[in-house]
Design an enzyme around this catalytic site. Sequence first.
Site, mmCIF file in Angstrom:
data_model
loop_
_atom_site.group_PDB
_atom_site.id
_atom_site.type_symbol
_atom_site.label_atom_id
_atom_site.label_comp_id
_atom_site.label_asym_id
_atom_site.label_seq_id
_atom_site.Cartn_x
_atom_site.Cartn_y
_atom_site.Cartn_z
ATOM 1 N N GLY A 18 0.779 -1.236 0.000
ATOM 2 C CA GLY A 18 0.000 0.000 0.000
ATOM 3 C C GLY A 18 0.811 1.287 0.000
ATOM 4 C CE LYS A 21 5.125 -3.313 -3.113
ATOM 5 N NZ LYS A 21 4.188 -2.938 -2.053
ATOM 6 C CB THR A 22 1.816 -0.542 -8.596
ATOM 7 O OG1 THR A 22 1.866 -1.873 -8.088
ATOM 8 C CG2 THR A 22 1.328 -0.581 -10.034
ATOM 9 C CB SER A 23 2.165 4.806 -7.897
ATOM 10 O OG SER A 23 0.834 4.453 -7.627
ATOM 11 C CG ASP A 45 1.958 -7.724 -5.992
ATOM 12 O OD1 ASP A 45 1.450 -8.754 -5.510
ATOM 13 O OD2 ASP A 45 1.815 -6.597 -5.513
#
Length: 595
Positions: A18, A21-23, A45
């Site tokens: 949350g 990381k993806t952003s 992931d």
Amino acid sequence: MQFLENPTRNLFFTGKGGVGKTSMACATAVQLADRGLRVLLVSTDPASNLDEVLGTTLSNDPTPVGSVPNLFAMNLDPETAASEYRERMVGPYRGVLPDAAVRSMEEQFSGSCTLEIAAFDEFSKLLGDPQATVDFDHVIFDTAPTGHTLRLLTLPSAWSGFIENNTTGTSCLGPLAGLQAQTMLYKRTVEALADAKLTTLGLVTRPEPSAFREAARSSLELQKLGVNNQHLIINGVFTCESSSDTTAAAMQQRGEQAIAEMPDTIQDLDRSSIPLNSSGLMGVASLRQVGMPEKNRSLDPADLPSIDTYPEGLGSLIDELASVGHGVIMTMGKGGVGKTTVAAAVAVALAERGFDVHLSTTDPAAHVAATIAADEQPGLTVGRIDPAKETADYTDEVLRTAGSDLDADGKALLEEDLRSPCTEEIAVFRAFAKAVSDGANRFVVLDTAPTGHTILLLDSALAYHREVTRQSSQMPESVEKLLPRLRDPDFTRVLVVTLPEATPVHEAAKLQQDLRRAEIEPFAWVINQSLVPLPVTDANLRRRQHHELPFIDEVGSSLATRVALVPWQAEPPSGIAGLRRIVGSNRSLTHQDHG
């Protein structure tokens, strides 16, 4: 984004669930591709949402992102990888060996170990074999939440050691020949990770104490693996426009205090600070703005309408939860949404009503004891399912029972089998089943691990009997009764915890689908850390409020029968008093309210 000034070929993004990381991975990929560099973005992931962020349907193979020339992206899907790996191992024997022998091999490849080694197998091809990514200037990895990432990164040495020490040729992974052929590739993967000229590890965190603690723990673990080229990325740093907005001032002050008090381990790392984005990061246009000050900061908050209707606190959920008098309450959701806090608040509220309550966690990254702090609440006990202890206890028990009548060779074979990485899964699962069984006589509140691990535990119920009978003929009663208990709505209540943002809500929706496939119906959804109920005037926080509304409505109108909204807390909700504030109002939203 300082790490983009002289980027290495490989860039990893890891951190507590949350934190963004993806952003960060997507923004890095887009901004490098905009420079004319050919970039491959990979998610390892199991709960990846790269497709949603990039607006492109992805697969196990590099797929061009249409809106960004030079950018390719892919999801390493563990299920697909496991299926392909299984067929690669078993396929050559079909029609050669008897059907019974082939079925036995397939069963050997049906456990969670196969899933993990197969995913790592795919990951290693990209990192350990330069030819696999020769067409790209940069390879960016959006890795899973920290615990999973560390397990992923330690697998080369863990499996290598297991292969070297295993003399029987078989394991819970199936025939070891398939792994031995990969040892060279795994060795090169570890070397690539440790090469500072080749790889940078971005530790993504938020300006919060728990996220910094997790980053510090990860940093030390990675250093032990030789991964020393680390860069700290503090995502979501908020600066208020006026100290007259007490919520905005508190948010800035909390962030500054957390940064000032971050652990020494990460204090001296090279650092990037990313401003809080007020409207979420979906789509390429927003990713191009990451790391830059927000435009239109002069927006008059009066331009945004007031918010009058929204669900309220946990109060009436507590009433319903208490009405049965005992049972299991589990908080589930994506990492970083506040499952631990919600679980602790529910446990305290039930104990204050005079019930005998035990609060426990299966999440190695959780800080339940820290949340309760040093306070004592009559009727409340706090514990944790410790993987190391459960594994040791389980190993001792199997050797004492199943190993008691074996000769020296047989006992050596059993000990070898118990050293396999799967034993911990079995041991932790068994402890989870026992914790659930305790709900027959009191309330047991379980703060479970992030979604993928939780579902793995639940799915293990179906495969557990086959797995455990390799080592013992005994099936604990708690395991036999586990699935019926989890499926009994009068015994088990699942609280799906989320944040009022796209990714956590959509991840929670996938979790709910998985639970329903296992015939488990969630009791309620809890939307945590919402700004909507707060009287804010800061323009950026007002934008955040309005950004939350569609996701709150989506949960209430189409995903949940009961919804509770927990406001963002100006003071961190630790200790008994802080957890009482989480429970808040005595009203929550039901479907009837929508009528």
